[in-house]
Design a protein around this motif. Structure first.
Motif, PDB file in Angstrom:
ATOM      1  N   MET A  15       0.846  -1.286   0.067  1.00 43.97           N
ATOM      2  CA  MET A  15       0.021   0.058  -0.042  1.00 43.97           C
ATOM      3  C   MET A  15       1.001   1.143   0.011  1.00 43.97           C
ATOM      4  SD  MET A  15      -2.952  -1.158   2.730  1.00 43.97           S
ATOM      5  CE  MET A  15      -3.652   0.529   2.693  1.00 43.97           C
ATOM      6  N   ASP A  16       0.358   2.344  -0.468  1.00 42.77           N
ATOM      7  CA  ASP A  16       1.198   3.439  -0.788  1.00 42.77           C
ATOM      8  C   ASP A  16       1.359   4.046   0.713  1.00 42.77           C
ATOM      9  OD1 ASP A  16      -0.326   4.299  -3.817  1.00 42.77           O
ATOM     10  OD2 ASP A  16       1.316   2.930  -3.388  1.00 42.77           O
ATOM     11  N   PHE A  17       0.501   4.344   1.439  1.00 37.76           N
ATOM     12  CA  PHE A  17       0.781   4.962   2.898  1.00 37.76           C
ATOM     13  C   PHE A  17       1.253   4.155   3.974  1.00 37.76           C
ATOM     14  CE2 PHE A  17      -3.563   3.008   3.127  1.00 37.76           C
ATOM     15  CZ  PHE A  17      -3.791   2.172   4.472  1.00 37.76           C
ATOM     16  N   MET A  18       1.499   2.738   3.723  1.00 40.35           N
ATOM     17  CA  MET A  18       2.131   1.944   4.525  1.00 40.35           C
ATOM     18  C   MET A  18       3.587   2.196   4.319  1.00 40.35           C
ATOM     19  SD  MET A  18      -0.007  -0.340   5.888  1.00 40.35           S
ATOM     20  CE  MET A  18      -1.513  -1.041   5.775  1.00 40.35           C
ATOM     21  N   MET A  19       4.136   2.735   3.450  1.00 42.66           N
ATOM     22  CA  MET A  19       5.746   2.695   3.514  1.00 42.66           C
ATOM     23  C   MET A  19       6.074   3.802   4.338  1.00 42.66           C
ATOM     24  SD  MET A  19       8.388   1.277   2.176  1.00 42.66           S
ATOM     25  CE  MET A  19       7.534   0.446   0.844  1.00 42.66           C
ATOM     26  N   LEU A  49      -7.859  -4.234   5.873  1.00 41.74           N
ATOM     27  CA  LEU A  49      -8.568  -3.498   4.771  1.00 41.74           C
ATOM     28  C   LEU A  49      -8.851  -4.254   3.557  1.00 41.74           C
ATOM     29  CD1 LEU A  49      -6.113  -0.340   4.801  1.00 41.74           C
ATOM     30  CD2 LEU A  49      -8.526  -0.648   5.357  1.00 41.74           C
ATOM     31  N   ASP A  50      -7.951  -5.647   3.343  1.00 42.38           N
ATOM     32  CA  ASP A  50      -8.303  -6.295   2.079  1.00 42.38           C
ATOM     33  C   ASP A  50      -9.445  -7.022   2.259  1.00 42.38           C
ATOM     34  OD1 ASP A  50      -5.847  -5.818   0.727  1.00 42.38           O
ATOM     35  OD2 ASP A  50      -4.769  -7.688   1.564  1.00 42.38           O
ATOM     36  N   PHE A  51      -9.725  -7.476   3.519  1.00 45.06           N
ATOM     37  CA  PHE A  51     -11.041  -8.279   3.964  1.00 45.06           C
ATOM     38  C   PHE A  51     -12.248  -7.519   3.734  1.00 45.06           C
ATOM     39  CE2 PHE A  51     -14.267  -9.683   6.854  1.00 45.06           C
ATOM     40  CZ  PHE A  51     -14.575 -10.906   6.717  1.00 45.06           C
ATOM     41  N   SER A  52     -12.088  -6.289   4.073  1.00 43.30           N
ATOM     42  CA  SER A  52     -13.303  -5.230   4.138  1.00 43.30           C
ATOM     43  C   SER A  52     -13.658  -4.985   2.386  1.00 43.30           C
ATOM     44  CB  SER A  52     -13.019  -3.873   4.786  1.00 43.30           C
ATOM     45  OG  SER A  52     -11.944  -3.457   4.351  1.00 43.30           O
ATOM     46  N   ASP A  53     -12.539  -4.932   1.751  1.00 41.22           N
ATOM     47  CA  ASP A  53     -12.796  -4.525   0.307  1.00 41.22           C
ATOM     48  C   ASP A  53     -13.353  -5.628  -0.250  1.00 41.22           C
ATOM     49  OD1 ASP A  53     -11.952  -2.875  -1.951  1.00 41.22           O
ATOM     50  OD2 ASP A  53     -11.091  -4.906  -2.574  1.00 41.22           O
ATOM     51  N   GLU A  54     -13.045  -6.866   0.143  1.00 39.42           N
ATOM     52  CA  GLU A  54     -13.777  -7.874  -0.688  1.00 39.42           C
ATOM     53  C   GLU A  54     -15.180  -8.024  -0.339  1.00 39.42           C
ATOM     54  OE1 GLU A  54     -11.588 -11.377   0.743  1.00 39.42           O
ATOM     55  OE2 GLU A  54      -9.781 -10.904  -0.358  1.00 39.42           O
ATOM     56  N   GLN A  55     -15.511  -7.642   0.822  1.00 37.75           N
ATOM     57  CA  GLN A  55     -16.715  -7.682   1.351  1.00 37.75           C
ATOM     58  C   GLN A  55     -17.677  -6.672   0.474  1.00 37.75           C
ATOM     59  OE1 GLN A  55     -16.832  -7.274   5.361  1.00 37.75           O
ATOM     60  NE2 GLN A  55     -17.368  -9.666   5.496  1.00 37.75           N
ATOM     61  N   ASN A  56     -17.011  -5.472   0.324  1.00 32.65           N
ATOM     62  CA  ASN A  56     -17.880  -4.321  -0.161  1.00 32.65           C
ATOM     63  C   ASN A  56     -17.542  -4.043  -1.994  1.00 32.65           C
ATOM     64  OD1 ASN A  56     -18.812  -3.750   2.200  1.00 32.65           O
ATOM     65  ND2 ASN A  56     -16.899  -2.431   2.699  1.00 32.65           N
ATOM     66  N   GLN A  57     -16.798  -5.138  -2.446  1.00 28.46           N
ATOM     67  CA  GLN A  57     -16.049  -4.975  -3.906  1.00 28.46           C
ATOM     68  C   GLN A  57     -17.774  -4.884  -4.749  1.00 28.46           C
ATOM     69  OE1 GLN A  57     -13.715  -7.954  -5.074  1.00 28.46           O
ATOM     70  NE2 GLN A  57     -13.761  -7.300  -7.193  1.00 28.46           N
ATOM     71  N   ALA A  58     -18.673  -5.703  -4.411  1.00 24.87           N
ATOM     72  CA  ALA A  58     -19.673  -5.851  -5.505  1.00 24.87           C
ATOM     73  C   ALA A  58     -20.440  -4.472  -5.322  1.00 24.87           C
ATOM     74  CB  ALA A  58     -20.350  -6.956  -5.163  1.00 24.87           C
ATOM     75  N   SER A  59     -20.678  -3.688  -4.060  1.00 25.57           N
ATOM     76  CA  SER A  59     -21.492  -2.748  -3.902  1.00 25.57           C
ATOM     77  C   SER A  59     -20.915  -1.334  -4.528  1.00 25.57           C
ATOM     78  CB  SER A  59     -21.822  -2.510  -2.366  1.00 25.57           C
ATOM     79  OG  SER A  59     -20.538  -2.306  -1.655  1.00 25.57           O
ATOM     80  N   HIS A  60     -19.455  -1.280  -5.050  1.00 28.85           N
ATOM     81  CA  HIS A  60     -19.069   0.192  -5.422  1.00 28.85           C
ATOM     82  C   HIS A  60     -18.861  -0.162  -6.935  1.00 28.85           C
ATOM     83  CE1 HIS A  60     -18.306   1.458  -1.543  1.00 28.85           C
ATOM     84  NE2 HIS A  60     -17.881   0.293  -1.041  1.00 28.85           N
ATOM     85  N   ALA A  84     -16.776   2.162  -8.638  1.00 25.73           N
ATOM     86  CA  ALA A  84     -15.452   2.559  -8.709  1.00 25.73           C
ATOM     87  C   ALA A  84     -14.563   1.288  -8.615  1.00 25.73           C
ATOM     88  CB  ALA A  84     -15.038   3.483  -7.698  1.00 25.73           C
ATOM     89  N   PRO A  85     -13.469   1.290  -9.319  1.00 26.64           N
ATOM     90  CA  PRO A  85     -12.538   0.287  -9.488  1.00 26.64           C
ATOM     91  C   PRO A  85     -12.181  -0.124  -7.847  1.00 26.64           C
ATOM     92  CG  PRO A  85     -11.723   1.770 -10.913  1.00 26.64           C
ATOM     93  CD  PRO A  85     -13.078   2.293 -10.139  1.00 26.64           C
ATOM     94  N   SER A  86     -12.334  -1.374  -7.608  1.00 21.49           N
ATOM     95  CA  SER A  86     -11.920  -1.905  -5.999  1.00 21.49           C
ATOM     96  C   SER A  86     -10.551  -1.905  -6.060  1.00 21.49           C
ATOM     97  CB  SER A  86     -12.473  -3.423  -5.976  1.00 21.49           C
ATOM     98  OG  SER A  86     -11.712  -4.132  -7.190  1.00 21.49           O
ATOM     99  N   ARG A  87     -10.072  -1.975  -4.551  1.00 20.65           N
ATOM    100  CA  ARG A  87      -8.893  -2.031  -4.226  1.00 20.65           C
ATOM    101  C   ARG A  87      -7.946  -2.927  -4.798  1.00 20.65           C
ATOM    102  NH1 ARG A  87      -7.069  -3.667   0.166  1.00 20.65           N
ATOM    103  NH2 ARG A  87      -5.003  -2.891   0.633  1.00 20.65           N
ATOM    104  N   GLN A  88      -8.746  -4.153  -5.074  1.00 23.69           N
ATOM    105  CA  GLN A  88      -8.101  -5.539  -5.504  1.00 23.69           C
ATOM    106  C   GLN A  88      -7.803  -5.211  -6.907  1.00 23.69           C
ATOM    107  OE1 GLN A  88     -10.289  -8.949  -5.218  1.00 23.69           O
ATOM    108  NE2 GLN A  88      -8.728 -10.275  -6.228  1.00 23.69           N
ATOM    109  N   TYR A  89      -8.564  -4.486  -7.743  1.00 19.92           N
ATOM    110  CA  TYR A  89      -8.472  -4.254  -9.047  1.00 19.92           C
ATOM    111  C   TYR A  89      -7.169  -3.312  -9.328  1.00 19.92           C
ATOM    112  CZ  TYR A  89      -8.780  -2.236 -13.864  1.00 19.92           C
ATOM    113  OH  TYR A  89      -8.644  -1.869 -15.103  1.00 19.92           O
ATOM    114  N   VAL A  90      -7.070  -2.208  -8.293  1.00 16.69           N
ATOM    115  CA  VAL A  90      -6.096  -1.424  -8.370  1.00 16.69           C
ATOM    116  C   VAL A  90      -4.836  -2.042  -7.828  1.00 16.69           C
ATOM    117  CG1 VAL A  90      -5.253   0.820  -7.260  1.00 16.69           C
ATOM    118  CG2 VAL A  90      -7.650   0.635  -7.917  1.00 16.69           C
TER     119      VAL A  90
END
Length: 207
Positions: free
Chosen positions: A1-5, A24-35, A37-43
Motif C-alpha cells: 500500500m502507498d501509505f504503508m511505506m 483492509l483487504d477483507f473489508s474490500d472483498e466484502q464491499n467490492q460488489a457494492s461499489h 468505482a474500481p475495487s482496491r483489489q483491481y487497483v
C-alpha cells in the motif's frame, strides 16, 4: 500500500501494519460488489502488473516470456492458463515475520507485495505445450507454436476415354466399299463407255 511505506519508515510496528493491511483487504472483498468505482483489489493488480517487468520474444518455433520476480521461491510462483488463451504469472513476496521478531526497520525500500503479469496468447500458440524455468530471480515461460497446417495435396482425376458406337461404324464402312451403291456406280461407268463409243461412230461418218 502507498501509505504503508511512510508509516514503516516512521517506525510504526510492522505487526500492526500487517494487521491493518489484512483488515483492509477483507473489508474490500466484502464491499467490492457494492461499489461502481474500481475495487482496491483491481487497483492492486494493476499496480502489480505495471511493477512486474517482462520481455516477450518470438522464435520460429515458440513464444518466450521472461519475467523478473526477485526474492521469490519457486513454490511461490504460479503459472496458469485462463480462458484458454491468457497466460497468467503471479506470485507474492511477503515479509518474513519470524526473522523480524524484535526488529525495528529504519528504512524499507525493497519491494514487497504481489507480482502479476498476464499475456494474451496468439492463435498459433500451443497451450498444451507450456514449460517454465526459474533461475536467479528470473522466470522463463516457453510456449510452443502449433505446427503449420500441411498444404492440401492436389487430387488427380482420371479421365476415362469413352469409344463411339464401333459396331455400327464398321458396318457402315463395309456398305461403302461393297454395297449396292458401289455396284451401281460400276454400271454407270459402263454405260458411259458405251455412249462414248456410239458418239465416236457418229463422228467418223461425218468426216
Amino acid at each position: 500500500m502507498d501509505f504503508m511505506m511512510p508509516l514503516k519508515n516512521m517506525g510504526v510496528d510492522t505487526n500492526l501494519l500487517d494487521a491493518l493491511h489484512d483488515l483492509l483487504d477483507f473489508s474490500d472483498e466484502q464491499n467490492q460488489a457494492s461499489h461502481q468505482a474500481p475495487s482496491r483489489q483491481y487497483v492492486r493488480e494493476a499496480k502489480a502488473m505495471s511493477a512486474t517487468p517482462a520481455d516477450v520474444k518470438e522464435t520460429p518455433n515458440a513464444f518466450i516470456f521472461v519475467i523478473d520476480v526477485p526474492g521469490l521461491k519457486s513454490d511461490q510462483i504460479k503459472v496458469q492458463l485462463e480462458d484458454d488463451n491468457v497466460l497468467v504469472v503471479c506470485g507474492e513476496r511477503k515479509r518474513e515475520k519470524e526473522r523480524d521478531q524484535g526488529v525495528k526497520y529504519l528504512r524499507m525500500e525493497r519491494r514487497l507485495g504481489k507480482y502479476l503479469k498476464k499475456f494474451v496468447l496468439p492463435e498459433n500458440a500451443d497451450t498444451e505445450k507450456i514449460s517454465a524455468e526459474y533461475q536467479d530471480g528470473v522466470l522463463t515461460v516457453l510456449v510452443d507454436k502449433k505446427s503449420p497446417p500441411e498444404p492440401k495435396k492436389r487430387k488427380t482425376v482420371e479421365v476415362r476415354v469413352v469409344s463411339s458406337q464401333g459396331g455400327q461404324g464398321g458396318q457402315l464402312g463395309l456398305e461403302g466399299q461393297s454395297g449396292g451403291q458401289g455396284v451401281q456406280g460400276g454400271f454407270l461407268g459402263g454405260e458411259g463407255c458405251e455412249r462414248k463409243q456410239e458418239g465416236g461412230q457418229d463422228g467418223n461418218s461425218h468426216i
